[in-house]
Design an enzyme around this catalytic site. Structure first.
Site, mmCIF file in Angstrom:
data_model
loop_
_atom_site.group_PDB
_atom_site.id
_atom_site.type_symbol
_atom_site.label_atom_id
_atom_site.label_comp_id
_atom_site.label_asym_id
_atom_site.label_seq_id
_atom_site.Cartn_x
_atom_site.Cartn_y
_atom_site.Cartn_z
ATOM 1 N N LEU A 196 0.864 -1.173 0.000
ATOM 2 C CA LEU A 196 0.000 0.000 0.000
ATOM 3 C C LEU A 196 0.900 1.222 0.000
ATOM 4 O O LEU A 196 1.980 1.205 0.622
ATOM 5 C CB LEU A 196 -0.886 0.037 1.258
ATOM 6 C CG LEU A 196 -1.996 -1.012 1.407
ATOM 7 C CD1 LEU A 196 -2.677 -0.856 2.765
ATOM 8 C CD2 LEU A 196 -3.021 -0.913 0.278
ATOM 9 N N ASP A 197 0.477 2.287 -0.686
ATOM 10 C CA ASP A 197 1.234 3.533 -0.631
ATOM 11 C C ASP A 197 1.345 4.001 0.815
ATOM 12 O O ASP A 197 0.483 3.693 1.652
ATOM 13 C CB ASP A 197 0.532 4.626 -1.448
ATOM 14 C CG ASP A 197 0.543 4.336 -2.939
ATOM 15 O OD1 ASP A 197 1.370 3.535 -3.384
ATOM 16 O OD2 ASP A 197 -0.303 4.924 -3.647
ATOM 17 N N ARG A 198 2.370 4.761 1.103
ATOM 18 C CA ARG A 198 2.603 5.226 2.471
ATOM 19 C C ARG A 198 1.391 5.987 3.022
ATOM 20 O O ARG A 198 1.016 5.830 4.185
ATOM 21 C CB ARG A 198 3.845 6.112 2.514
ATOM 22 C CG ARG A 198 4.246 6.550 3.913
ATOM 23 C CD ARG A 198 5.525 7.358 3.877
ATOM 24 N NE ARG A 198 5.898 7.799 5.209
ATOM 25 C CZ ARG A 198 6.946 8.562 5.471
ATOM 26 N NH1 ARG A 198 7.743 8.960 4.490
ATOM 27 N NH2 ARG A 198 7.211 8.920 6.714
ATOM 28 N N ARG B 83 -6.037 5.962 -7.782
ATOM 29 C CA ARG B 83 -5.779 7.397 -7.870
ATOM 30 C C ARG B 83 -5.790 7.865 -9.325
ATOM 31 O O ARG B 83 -6.336 8.927 -9.650
ATOM 32 C CB ARG B 83 -4.450 7.718 -7.185
ATOM 33 C CG ARG B 83 -4.459 7.399 -5.691
ATOM 34 C CD ARG B 83 -3.066 7.342 -5.102
ATOM 35 N NE ARG B 83 -2.413 8.641 -5.111
ATOM 36 C CZ ARG B 83 -1.157 8.830 -4.692
ATOM 37 N NH1 ARG B 83 -0.431 7.816 -4.251
ATOM 38 N NH2 ARG B 83 -0.638 10.041 -4.723
#
Length: 317
Positions: A143-145, A245
């Site tokens: 997962l992105d930060r 996104r």
């Protein structure tokens, strides 16, 4: 910092049996670019039982793998030292499910999944200290930060392989909650737009819709509409970098709080309502555990800060 090692011979144990040689090398040669690993395989510099093999080759127990000298970039900050007590407590409190093969946690926003680029400890480094007897502990996915929510870690390499197979076959249902800019139409909206990664000057990574990119599919379903914003559930059939996104921005309704693909004015308005981060949350996982055939359903609650943003939007509406 770089390090270069001489020729190595590794004996494949039962935990690694069945794994593709390319995936095995990506794990063993951390920091070596994928392109370099595939070049080593193409040239026959990596050998199994003294013979040439290709990327699809699946390792067998007791195979002998010859790995040539190769320079490795040390991407992660060395993990010497103790995980900070605060991070340890935060991650323990975030646990959603754990057995002898799998951990699922509600990853907090702002915590990276792994160390590197000045980050000393990510989730994986922390759990390797917190679960020292789980010798094969690895991230199942990422997962992105800034993204919060359900994150899987495998405790054994055999479990990692089995879960990767589930992901490849589309047997893991992953759903996200996202707050998008503008008024989304009601009902389900499928987006099938190929995505391609590119590196900008300065090293920043961006993803864009491109015909020559990798096939990608996201289905958005509107849950609630507010003035200037819509809460949606996103179901991803593929797991491309920044997929939700970029697909939402492609629709003209970017994720709020997104400084990379979002709308500056919409983000500024939501900051006034208390949104200080990307509003993207991996809220549920569903899969049949390959080692027991039991169905696992895990859901991660929204954090208080995101709930409060929704409450303020509802009040303003």
């Amino acid at each position: 910092m770089n390090k270069s090692s001489g020729v190595r011979y590794l004996r494949v144990d039962r935990e690694d049996a069945g794994q593709r040689i390319d995936n095995f090398l990506l794990r063993v040669l951390k920091g070596v670019p994928k392109s370099r690993i595939y070049r080593l395989l193409r040239k026959g510099e990596v050998r199994v039982n003294k013979g040439r093999i290709g990327p699809p080759y699946r390792l067998q127990a007791d195979d002998e793998v010859r790995i040539p000298p190769v320079r490795q970039e040390q991407e992660a900050v060395p993990d010497s030292g103790e995980v900070p007590r605060g991070l340890r407590a935060q991650l323990e409190q975030a646990l959603l499910y754990e057995d002898d093969r799998l951990i699922v946690l509600n990853k907090p926003s702002g915590v990276a999944v792994h160390g590197g680029s000045g980050i000393r400890f990510g989730v994986i480094e922390a759990f390797r200290q917190m679960r020292p007897h789980a010798g094969g502990l690895e991230l199942v996915h990422r997962l992105d930060r800034e993204t919060s929510g359900c994150l899987m870690l495998a405790k054994r390499r055999s479990a990692l392989r089995a879960l990767h197979e589930c992901l490849r076959e589309g047997a893991v249902e992953k759903k996200y909650l996202a707050l998008l800019a503008g008024k989304m139409p009601r009902g389900s909206i499928p987006v099938e737009a190929a995505l391609r990664k590119q590196q900008l000057q300065g090293g920043e990574r961006m993803v864009k819709v491109a015909d020559e990119g990798k096939a990608s599919r996201t289905v958005f379903r509107t849950l609630e509409r507010y003035p200037g914003a819509s809460l949606v559930e996103a179901d991803i059939a593929t797991g491309r970098t920044h997929q939700i996104r970029v697909h939402s921005a492609h629709l003209g309704h970017p994720v709020l709080g997104d400084s990379k693909y979002g709308e500056r004015d919409a983000n500024r308005r939501l900051r006034q309502l208390g949104l200080k981060r990307l509003f993207l949350h991996a809220h549920s996982l569903r899969l049949r555990l390959p080692w027991s055939e039991e169905e696992l359903v895990v859901s991660a609650p929204l954090s208080d800060d995101l709930r409060q943003v929704l409450q303020r939007l509802e009040r303003d509406g």
